[in-house]
Scaffold this motif. Structure first.
Motif, short mmCIF file in Angstrom:
data_model
loop_
_atom_site.label_atom_id
_atom_site.label_comp_id
_atom_site.label_asym_id
_atom_site.label_seq_id
_atom_site.Cartn_x
_atom_site.Cartn_y
_atom_site.Cartn_z
N PRO A 159 8.60 -6.65 8.20
CA PRO A 159 7.28 -6.70 8.83
C PRO A 159 6.21 -5.85 8.15
CG PRO A 159 8.79 -5.37 10.14
CD PRO A 159 9.61 -6.02 9.07
N ASP A 160 6.65 -4.88 7.33
CA ASP A 160 5.70 -3.92 6.74
C ASP A 160 6.13 -3.68 5.29
OD1 ASP A 160 3.76 -1.95 6.43
OD2 ASP A 160 4.76 -0.47 7.71
N ASN A 161 5.28 -3.03 4.51
CA ASN A 161 5.69 -2.56 3.19
C ASN A 161 6.90 -1.64 3.38
OD1 ASN A 161 2.20 -1.86 2.43
ND2 ASN A 161 3.25 -3.80 2.34
N VAL A 162 7.88 -1.78 2.50
CA VAL A 162 9.12 -0.99 2.61
C VAL A 162 9.29 -0.14 1.36
CG1 VAL A 162 11.56 -1.08 3.14
CG2 VAL A 162 10.16 -3.12 3.47
N SER B 170 9.46 5.01 4.04
CA SER B 170 8.30 4.68 4.87
C SER B 170 8.80 4.01 6.15
CB SER B 170 7.33 3.78 4.10
OG SER B 170 7.92 2.54 3.81
N ASP B 171 7.90 3.86 7.12
CA ASP B 171 8.30 3.26 8.40
C ASP B 171 8.65 1.78 8.27
OD1 ASP B 171 5.69 2.40 7.99
OD2 ASP B 171 5.10 2.60 10.10
N GLY B 172 8.34 1.20 7.11
CA GLY B 172 8.77 -0.19 6.84
C GLY B 172 10.28 -0.32 6.79
N LEU B 173 10.99 0.82 6.58
CA LEU B 173 12.45 0.81 6.69
C LEU B 173 12.88 1.14 8.12
CD1 LEU B 173 15.28 0.67 5.29
CD2 LEU B 173 15.18 3.17 5.25
N ALA C 257 4.79 7.75 -0.05
CA ALA C 257 3.48 7.77 0.59
C ALA C 257 3.17 6.37 1.11
CB ALA C 257 2.40 8.21 -0.41
N ASP C 258 2.68 6.29 2.34
CA ASP C 258 2.41 5.01 3.01
C ASP C 258 0.91 4.98 3.31
OD1 ASP C 258 2.06 2.97 4.87
OD2 ASP C 258 3.87 3.44 6.01
N GLY C 259 0.16 4.23 2.49
CA GLY C 259 -1.29 4.13 2.67
C GLY C 259 -1.62 3.47 3.99
N GLU D 272 0.82 -1.22 0.00
CA GLU D 272 0.00 0.00 0.00
C GLU D 272 0.86 1.27 0.00
OE1 GLU D 272 -4.22 -1.30 1.73
OE2 GLU D 272 -2.77 -0.95 3.34
N ASP D 273 2.18 1.11 -0.11
CA ASP D 273 3.08 2.26 -0.25
C ASP D 273 3.13 2.66 -1.72
OD1 ASP D 273 3.74 1.87 2.42
OD2 ASP D 273 5.86 1.45 2.05
N SER D 274 3.43 3.93 -1.98
CA SER D 274 3.72 4.40 -3.33
C SER D 274 4.92 5.34 -3.25
CB SER D 274 2.53 5.17 -3.90
OG SER D 274 1.40 4.34 -4.06
MN LIG Z 1 4.10 1.51 6.85
#
Ligand SMILES: [Mn+2]
Length: 251
Positions: free
Chosen positions: A240-243, A201-204, A42-44, A29-31
């Motif tokens: 753990p998250d989209n990166v 994004s916070d995935g990093l 952008a992190d949806g 969901e990141d772009s």
């Molecule tokens: Mn995120």
């Protein structure tokens, strides 16, 4: 005030973007946007409908700004960038009104407009911008819009304590959920030859500690190489998250 320098600023940049679903989430969901002189992440919002739609729509006005910036637009850069983020808010919010199944969708946006010597930033949420230089190492340029970061700014929490609190994931501001959004415009940063700008994004930043990010940037031979290595570091730590990362290096 700095003004657009058109292609001259873009030509001095080696830039690359990478995004990955990670290992635990069902979808990405990141772009991101990597169209120098405009860069954005952008992190949806997870747990909400259509986070992927929100993050993609929010970046459309920034892509438009990128194409205009190539022809040198005569507006102050920080104002143009913040306005593009607000237009992204309008787009996401209007789209949700037209598609009830998307009501409540939202996204973070962290955007940069790189000038000849400086970087203008605009952001909402917890996607971050960092500057890296050989002398100063890694410096964070944005403050997350979370209760924990507010508490750190007020001196009520140490950054180490904040990193452990569950409220660090609560966003106080989001693009798209409301008709209006307050966009933060931090002080412009400098970006000299050999220095790098990272948007992520916070995935990093959740799985990969800042000293590790700094080490990876210090050994990057190009923007593409650095961006790939950062993404891999997040995946190596469980993804753990989209990166998503966008990395630009001033030639
Ligand atoms: Mn995120």
């Amino acid at each position: 005030m700095s003004r657009f320098q058109g292609p001259t600023a873009a030509e001095t940049l080696d830039a690359a973007g990478r995004s990955d679903t990670g290992l635990l989430r069902p979808a990405n969901e990141d772009s991101f946007l990597c169209e120098p002189p405009v860069l954005a992440v952008a992190d949806g919002l997870g747990g909400h409908p259509a986070g992927d739609v929100a993050s993609a729509l929010a970046l459309e006005p920034l892509a438009q700004l990128a194409s205009q910036a190539q022809q040198a637009v005569g507006a102050p850069a920080s104002e143009a960038l913040a306005e593009a983020v607000r237009r992204g808010n309008d787009r996401v919010h209007a789209d949700a009104q037209e598609h009830p199944e998307r009501l409540g969708m939202g996204t973070t946006v962290t955007a940069a407009l790189v000038g000849e010597h400086t970087v203008q930033l605009a952001h909402v949420g917890d996607s971050r911008a960092y500057r890296w230089s050989p002398e100063d190492g890694l410096t964070r340029l944005t403050r997350d819009h979370t209760p924990t970061e507010e508490a750190v700014a007020a001196g009520a929490l140490s950054p180490e304590e904040a990193a452990q609190r569950p409220e660090r994931h609560v966003l106080l501001r989001v693009v798209g959920t409301d008709p209006e959004v307050a966009v933060d415009v931090p002080e412009p940063a400098t970006l000299a030859s050999g220095e790098m700008l990272l948007l992520c994004s916070d995935g990093l930043t959740e799985p990969v500690e800042e000293p590790v990010i700094a080490e990876i940037l210090a050994s990057a031979t190009s923007a593409a190489d650095g961006a790939t290595a950062l993404l891999q570091a997040a995946l190596d730590r469980g993804g753990p998250d989209n990166v998503t990362v966008v990395l630009a290096r001033r030639r």
